[in-house]
Write a protein that holds these residues in place. Sequence first.
Motif, PDB file in Angstrom:
ATOM      1  N   ARG A 165       0.834  -1.196   0.000  1.00 26.21           N
ATOM      2  CA  ARG A 165       0.000   0.000   0.000  1.00 26.21           C
ATOM      3  C   ARG A 165       0.872   1.250   0.000  1.00 26.21           C
ATOM      4  N   LEU A 166       0.333   2.317  -0.520  1.00 25.49           N
ATOM      5  CA  LEU A 166       1.013   3.608  -0.414  1.00 25.49           C
ATOM      6  C   LEU A 166       1.063   4.044   1.039  1.00 25.49           C
ATOM      7  N   THR A 167       2.191   4.598   1.447  1.00 20.01           N
ATOM      8  CA  THR A 167       2.312   5.129   2.804  1.00 20.01           C
ATOM      9  C   THR A 167       1.650   6.504   2.877  1.00 20.01           C
ATOM     10  N   PRO A 168       1.299   6.977   4.070  1.00 21.94           N
ATOM     11  CA  PRO A 168       0.752   8.332   4.197  1.00 21.94           C
ATOM     12  C   PRO A 168       1.691   9.398   3.635  1.00 21.94           C
ATOM     13  N   GLU A 169       3.001   9.200   3.801  1.00 28.99           N
ATOM     14  CA  GLU A 169       3.966  10.172   3.283  1.00 28.99           C
ATOM     15  C   GLU A 169       3.945  10.192   1.751  1.00 28.99           C
ATOM     16  N   GLU A 170       3.820   9.031   1.137  1.00 28.78           N
ATOM     17  CA  GLU A 170       3.767   8.963  -0.323  1.00 28.78           C
ATOM     18  C   GLU A 170       2.489   9.603  -0.850  1.00 28.78           C
ATOM     19  N   ARG A 171       1.384   9.355  -0.186  1.00 32.20           N
ATOM     20  CA  ARG A 171       0.121   9.970  -0.601  1.00 32.20           C
ATOM     21  C   ARG A 171       0.208  11.487  -0.495  1.00 32.20           C
ATOM     22  N   ALA A 172       0.845  11.960   0.561  1.00 33.60           N
ATOM     23  CA  ALA A 172       0.988  13.405   0.748  1.00 33.60           C
ATOM     24  C   ALA A 172       1.876  14.015  -0.335  1.00 33.60           C
ATOM     25  N   SER A 173       2.914  13.290  -0.761  1.00 31.49           N
ATOM     26  CA  SER A 173       3.811  13.821  -1.797  1.00 31.49           C
ATOM     27  C   SER A 173       3.118  13.900  -3.152  1.00 31.49           C
ATOM     28  N   LEU A 174       2.134  13.028  -3.392  1.00 26.38           N
ATOM     29  CA  LEU A 174       1.400  13.040  -4.656  1.00 26.38           C
ATOM     30  C   LEU A 174       0.311  14.108  -4.685  1.00 26.38           C
ATOM     31  N   GLN A 175      -0.230  14.431  -3.522  1.00 25.87           N
ATOM     32  CA  GLN A 175      -1.425  15.271  -3.456  1.00 25.87           C
ATOM     33  C   GLN A 175      -1.301  16.619  -4.169  1.00 25.87           C
ATOM     34  N   PRO A 176      -0.166  17.335  -4.071  1.00 25.95           N
ATOM     35  CA  PRO A 176      -0.089  18.641  -4.753  1.00 25.95           C
ATOM     36  C   PRO A 176      -0.215  18.549  -6.272  1.00 25.95           C
ATOM     37  N   TYR A 177      -0.056  17.372  -6.847  1.00 28.31           N
ATOM     38  CA  TYR A 177      -0.065  17.230  -8.299  1.00 28.31           C
ATOM     39  C   TYR A 177      -1.351  16.583  -8.817  1.00 28.31           C
ATOM     40  N   VAL A 178      -2.307  16.343  -7.894  1.00 35.11           N
ATOM     41  CA  VAL A 178      -3.575  15.738  -8.285  1.00 35.11           C
ATOM     42  C   VAL A 178      -4.416  16.767  -9.044  1.00 35.11           C
ATOM     43  N   VAL A 179      -4.914  16.370 -10.211  1.00 36.95           N
ATOM     44  CA  VAL A 179      -5.818  17.197 -11.014  1.00 36.95           C
ATOM     45  C   VAL A 179      -7.214  16.611 -10.846  1.00 36.95           C
ATOM     46  N   ALA A 180      -8.074  17.355 -10.162  1.00 30.60           N
ATOM     47  CA  ALA A 180      -9.380  16.805  -9.792  1.00 30.60           C
ATOM     48  C   ALA A 180     -10.273  16.546 -10.993  1.00 30.60           C
ATOM     49  N   ASP A 181     -10.199  17.396 -12.010  1.00 33.87           N
ATOM     50  CA  ASP A 181     -11.109  17.263 -13.161  1.00 33.87           C
ATOM     51  C   ASP A 181     -10.415  16.640 -14.367  1.00 33.87           C
ATOM     52  N   ALA A 182      -9.363  15.854 -14.126  1.00 36.13           N
ATOM     53  CA  ALA A 182      -8.628  15.240 -15.235  1.00 36.13           C
ATOM     54  C   ALA A 182      -9.494  14.197 -15.933  1.00 36.13           C
ATOM     55  N   ASP A 183      -9.232  14.013 -17.234  1.00 41.21           N
ATOM     56  CA  ASP A 183      -9.937  12.973 -17.978  1.00 41.21           C
ATOM     57  C   ASP A 183      -9.581  11.613 -17.389  1.00 41.21           C
ATOM     58  N   PRO A 184     -10.575  10.765 -17.141  1.00 33.31           N
ATOM     59  CA  PRO A 184     -10.268   9.439 -16.569  1.00 33.31           C
ATOM     60  C   PRO A 184      -9.564   8.554 -17.583  1.00 33.31           C
ATOM     61  N   MET A 185      -8.822   7.606 -17.072  1.00 37.57           N
ATOM     62  CA  MET A 185      -8.177   6.623 -17.933  1.00 37.57           C
ATOM     63  C   MET A 185      -9.267   5.742 -18.548  1.00 37.57           C
ATOM     64  N   PRO A 186      -9.294   5.591 -19.866  1.00 33.01           N
ATOM     65  CA  PRO A 186     -10.351   4.764 -20.475  1.00 33.01           C
ATOM     66  C   PRO A 186     -10.241   3.313 -20.052  1.00 33.01           C
ATOM     67  N   ALA A 187     -11.373   2.628 -20.034  1.00 32.90           N
ATOM     68  CA  ALA A 187     -11.375   1.214 -19.684  1.00 32.90           C
ATOM     69  C   ALA A 187     -10.617   0.415 -20.731  1.00 32.90           C
ATOM     70  N   PHE A 188      -9.889  -0.592 -20.267  1.00 29.99           N
ATOM     71  CA  PHE A 188      -9.154  -1.446 -21.193  1.00 29.99           C
ATOM     72  C   PHE A 188     -10.127  -2.350 -21.931  1.00 29.99           C
ATOM     73  N   VAL A 189      -9.970  -2.419 -23.248  1.00 29.62           N
ATOM     74  CA  VAL A 189     -10.825  -3.268 -24.080  1.00 29.62           C
ATOM     75  C   VAL A 189      -9.942  -4.336 -24.716  1.00 29.62           C
ATOM     76  N   GLY A 190     -10.046  -5.546 -24.230  1.00 26.17           N
ATOM     77  CA  GLY A 190      -9.247  -6.635 -24.771  1.00 26.17           C
ATOM     78  C   GLY A 190     -10.096  -7.869 -24.989  1.00 26.17           C
ATOM     79  N   VAL A 191      -9.705  -8.700 -25.907  1.00 28.65           N
ATOM     80  CA  VAL A 191     -10.434  -9.936 -26.190  1.00 28.65           C
ATOM     81  C   VAL A 191      -9.431 -11.083 -26.236  1.00 28.65           C
ATOM     82  N   PRO A 192      -9.881 -12.314 -25.990  1.00 29.13           N
ATOM     83  CA  PRO A 192      -8.963 -13.451 -26.071  1.00 29.13           C
ATOM     84  C   PRO A 192      -8.379 -13.605 -27.479  1.00 29.13           C
TER      85      PRO A 192
END
Length: 279
Positions: free
Chosen positions: A112-139
Amino acid sequence: MRWADMDQLAHINNVTYFDYLQEARVDFGRHIGLAATSDVGLVVARSELQFRAPLTFRHSPVKVAVTVTDVRAASFTLGYEIFDETPDGPVVYATAHTVLTPYVFGEERIRRLTPEERASLQPYVVADADPMPAFVGVPVPRRPENHYAVHVRFSDIDGYGHVNNIRYVEYLQEARIALISRLFREVPGRRGRVAMVVASIDIEYKRQLTIAPEPYDAHTRVTDVGRSSMVLVTDVLDRDGSIAARGRVVLVFFDPETQRSTPPPEDIREIVLQAAAEL
C-alpha cells in the motif's frame, strides 16, 4: 530527441514515446521523493497512449507534462501530455496514462502507499482530469499463424532483473509487424500501397518476465476493422501459458503524401476483414 528515435515514415516511433514517458516519470518520482531503491520501487500495471499529431526529429527537446489523475490504496495513475509551446498555443503530440503500484521486490508483493507517499502526490492531483479509459481486450487464439517468438535480449532487463515495461511495447510492435507481413505478403505491389501509423496503444501488465534462453510466445489477431483503421490485440505469454501482458493497438491506414488517414485499397481491406472474422 535522438536520431534513432525515428521510424521509416520519419516520425518518432511509437515505442519511443513510452521511453519519453518513462524518463518523465522517473524524473517526477525523483522530484517528489518517490525514487526507487534496490528493494522497493514502482511497477507499471498499465499504460495507454493516444497519438494526436506526428512528432518529427529536431535538435530541440519536446516537453512532457506530468500530473496525478487518481490515487488509490495501493496504486496511483499519472497523466501525461507530450507537447510543444508555440506562438499559436500548445501543440499536443500525445496524451497518456500510467498506473503505478508500489512493489517490494525482495518479497515479490504489492504494498500500500504510505501516508507520506500519498501526501507527496497530493499537490499534483488534477481533480477534473480525464479518466483513464477502460481497457478493451479480447482473447487471442493460440494458433501457429498468429504466433510470434519473443526473444528477450540482455538489454531488455531493468535494474530489478525483469523485462522493462517499454520492451513489452516493442514486443507488440514486432508481433504485429510479423502478422501484417504474413497477411499482406501475397498482395501485388504492396510496397508503396500500404502505410500505417499507430493511433493508440493500451497495454495491461499481468506478470513479470525475465531473461531466458528460449523465447516466450506472443499471439496476435485482428479484432476490428473500420473505414481507415484496424485493431490488433496481442497476448504475450509466460512459460506456463498465462498472460504476462495483453496489448491493444489501433492502426490507421495513412497517406504519406497528404499526411492524413485514408481507406486502404479494397484488396487489402478484404484481407483484414477476413482476418478479423477468424476466431
